[in-house]
Write an enzyme that holds these catalytic residues in place. Structure first.
Site, PDB file in Angstrom:
ATOM      1  N   GLU A  94      15.502  82.420  70.031  1.00 60.27           N
ATOM      2  CA  GLU A  94      16.887  83.021  69.558  1.00 60.27           C
ATOM      3  C   GLU A  94      16.867  82.810  67.864  1.00 60.27           C
ATOM      4  OE1 GLU A  94      19.564  82.517  73.114  1.00 60.27           O
ATOM      5  OE2 GLU A  94      19.821  80.833  71.643  1.00 60.27           O
ATOM      6  N   CYS A 107      19.491  82.629  60.299  1.00 61.51           N
ATOM      7  CA  CYS A 107      18.913  81.479  61.049  1.00 61.51           C
ATOM      8  C   CYS A 107      17.985  81.786  61.792  1.00 61.51           C
ATOM      9  CB  CYS A 107      20.148  80.612  61.513  1.00 61.51           C
ATOM     10  SG  CYS A 107      19.890  79.288  62.528  1.00 61.51           S
ATOM     11  N   CYS A 114      11.885  72.738  71.539  1.00 56.68           N
ATOM     12  CA  CYS A 114      11.914  71.593  70.459  1.00 56.68           C
ATOM     13  C   CYS A 114      11.135  70.333  70.708  1.00 56.68           C
ATOM     14  CB  CYS A 114      13.122  71.347  70.139  1.00 56.68           C
ATOM     15  SG  CYS A 114      13.201  70.213  68.640  1.00 56.68           S
ATOM     16  N   CYS A 118      17.192  65.209  70.065  1.00 54.92           N
ATOM     17  CA  CYS A 118      18.586  64.865  69.748  1.00 54.92           C
ATOM     18  C   CYS A 118      19.734  65.075  71.101  1.00 54.92           C
ATOM     19  CB  CYS A 118      18.907  65.699  68.634  1.00 54.92           C
ATOM     20  SG  CYS A 118      17.660  65.887  67.201  1.00 54.92           S
ATOM     21  N   CYS A 121      22.236  68.244  70.903  1.00 58.28           N
ATOM     22  CA  CYS A 121      21.584  69.542  70.651  1.00 58.28           C
ATOM     23  C   CYS A 121      21.077  70.462  72.007  1.00 58.28           C
ATOM     24  CB  CYS A 121      20.579  69.502  69.658  1.00 58.28           C
ATOM     25  SG  CYS A 121      19.875  71.170  69.389  1.00 58.28           S
ATOM     26  N   CYS A 339      24.979  76.101  65.389  1.00 56.80           N
ATOM     27  CA  CYS A 339      24.282  75.092  65.338  1.00 56.80           C
ATOM     28  C   CYS A 339      24.006  74.381  66.724  1.00 56.80           C
ATOM     29  CB  CYS A 339      24.511  74.301  64.195  1.00 56.80           C
ATOM     30  SG  CYS A 339      24.194  74.383  62.817  1.00 56.80           S
TER      31      CYS A 339
HETATM   32  N1  SAH Z   1      15.215  70.456  63.978  1.00 55.21           N
HETATM   33  C1  SAH Z   1      15.841  70.942  62.815  1.00 55.21           C
HETATM   34  C2  SAH Z   1      16.675  72.253  62.621  1.00 55.21           C
HETATM   35  C3  SAH Z   1      17.161  72.804  63.735  1.00 55.21           C
HETATM   36  S1  SAH Z   1      18.787  71.879  64.217  1.00 55.21           S
HETATM   37  C4  SAH Z   1      16.749  69.885  62.453  1.00 55.21           C
HETATM   38  O1  SAH Z   1      17.134  68.878  62.921  1.00 55.21           O
HETATM   39  O2  SAH Z   1      17.445  69.920  61.084  1.00 55.21           O
HETATM   40  C5  SAH Z   1      19.933  72.813  62.746  1.00 55.21           C
HETATM   41  C6  SAH Z   1      21.092  71.941  62.507  1.00 55.21           C
HETATM   42  O3  SAH Z   1      22.077  71.861  63.589  1.00 55.21           O
HETATM   43  C7  SAH Z   1      20.843  70.399  62.326  1.00 55.21           C
HETATM   44  O4  SAH Z   1      21.537  70.054  61.327  1.00 55.21           O
HETATM   45  C8  SAH Z   1      21.258  69.764  63.614  1.00 55.21           C
HETATM   46  O5  SAH Z   1      21.605  68.355  63.697  1.00 55.21           O
HETATM   47  C9  SAH Z   1      22.690  70.540  63.959  1.00 55.21           C
HETATM   48  N2  SAH Z   1      23.171  70.380  65.332  1.00 55.21           N
HETATM   49  C10 SAH Z   1      22.395  70.312  66.525  1.00 55.21           C
HETATM   50  N3  SAH Z   1      23.147  70.506  67.593  1.00 55.21           N
HETATM   51  C11 SAH Z   1      24.387  70.634  67.009  1.00 55.21           C
HETATM   52  C12 SAH Z   1      25.584  70.714  67.506  1.00 55.21           C
HETATM   53  N4  SAH Z   1      25.629  70.658  68.954  1.00 55.21           N
HETATM   54  N5  SAH Z   1      26.516  70.983  66.990  1.00 55.21           N
HETATM   55  C13 SAH Z   1      26.661  71.121  65.423  1.00 55.21           C
HETATM   56  N6  SAH Z   1      25.434  70.859  64.790  1.00 55.21           N
HETATM   57  C14 SAH Z   1      24.163  70.743  65.769  1.00 55.21           C
END
Ligand code: SAH
Length: 346
Positions: A94, A107, A114, A118, A121, A339
């Protein structure tokens, strides 16, 4: 469609020129085709109208153009657009277009799924299927640039690698895509308008600094206390904060580029004074700013956005320590485009 033909966009311009010479044609033909492939984003050899029919047929016999296909486009009430992008092997990633009054930001995704885990996420729930190729990353950007022109009457202005995947775990291809995005033979965008966001892979941050990259770096920090960070971002056990800190100091010494820390404040996880104090200390290691991101719930209720009192405490303590802090509101939540919400739900 499965085929053994080679993806023509895996060739460099020089390789294409050589190919044409070997075919008894002029090297210049390679330049023409290259322009069709990258600047004009041709989806098929038939599009290449200044190339003879015979040559187009010859290309068709030898190569494929594995162009992405935007399968589904969803528009949010706030103007955000989410593309479900189908790849040549039928996997889906996406990408998101985020409009504001003055800019349009793309974006984009760097991996299918991935490699990291995390806890907060949605993408982490999908297992990592594969890395995206440079052209698959580039095509996402072109698709959003086209949508920006169509729906907002202006070209794309910024790109963030904050879609699916960990860009530094697919570094080589991300770099190749950015080279193309910034080159005059591609989109000619300034690298200063590109942000690569990483959860923090120390070795790769150093490598980027050594490679002299010109784009900006954002690090998803979320906690400056090892114990806490490991509990929500388990790979932190392998790459602890001291290693991250050292890599970021190296990055700054080489690039003189300020780092952005992305940070969500969660109820009962990192909403105490000691959490802010640790963040303040971490920010002192290298010139940086903090971006407080709103949490986008991903269903299971384990994480909850902290209340506004906790957020206010973060802002005031950071500001009292002369650290720039911005609070970012989420966009596109109603279509799961914010995000951390990218998970191929559709
Ligand atoms: N792997 C990379 C890029 C993808 S995530 C990274 O970790 O930076 C992009 C951003 O979204 C990151 O800052 C991540 O921490 C944040 N993110 C992930 N899940 C989220 C959520 N449920 N709510 C808000 N931000 C989130």
């Amino acid at each position: 469609m499965k085929t053994d033909k080679k993806d023509i966009r895996a060739l460099t311009k020089d390789q294409l020129r050589t190919f044409f010479v070997e075919q008894g044609d002029k090297a210049f033909r390679g330049n023409q085709v290259y322009e069709w492939l990258w600047q004009k984003s041709a989806h098929s050899f038939e599009d290449m109208t200044n190339i003879s029919l015979k040559t187009r047929q010859m290309l068709q016999d030898n190569f494929v153009i594995n162009h992405i296909r935007v399968d589904q486009m969803q528009r949010s009430s706030d103007g955000t657009i989410k593309n479900a992008v189908r790849l040549h092997d039928d996997l889906v990633v996406e990408s998101v277009l985020i409009p504001t009054d003055t800019r349009t930001t793309a974006c984009v995704s760097s991996q299918v799924g991935c490699s990291l885990d995390c806890k907060f996420c949605a993408t982490a729930r999908l297992k990592r299927m594969r890395n995206l190729n440079p052209d698959e990353i580039y095509d996402q950007v072109v698709a959003i640039d086209n949508e920006s022109r169509l729906y907002y009457d202006r070209p794309l202005s910024n790109i963030v690698f904050m879609g699916m995947g960990e860009p530094l775990m697919n570094y080589k291809n991300v770099l190749k895509a950015i080279d193309k995005i910034t080159s005059d033979e591609g989109l000619g965008m300034s690298p200063k308008r590109i942000v690569v966001s990483t959860s923090g892979v120390p070795k790769m941050i150093k490598k980027m600094a050594d490679d002299g990259v010109k784009f900006k770096l954002a690090v998803s920090l979320h906690s400056a206390i090892d114990e806490v960070r490991t509990s929500i971002m388990p790979f932190n056990a392998t790459f602890p904060l001291t290693d991250l800190r050292e890599a970021l100091q190296y990055w700054y010494s080489k690039t003189k580029n300020r780092i952005t820390y992305e940070y969500v404040v969660w109820d009962g996880i990192n909403d105490k004074r000691k959490d802010v104090d640790a963040l303040v200390e971490f920010c002192k290691f290298a010139p940086s700013k903090v971006n407080l991101i709103e949490y986008n719930p991903i269903d299971d209720g384990m994480f909850q956005q902290a209340n506004s009192k906790a957020l206010d405490m973060y802002v005031s303590v950071l500001e009292a320590n002369n650290i720039t802090v911005t609070v970012r509101r989420s966009r596109g939540k109603d279509i799961d485009a914010a995000c951390g919400q990218l998970a191929n739900k559709s």
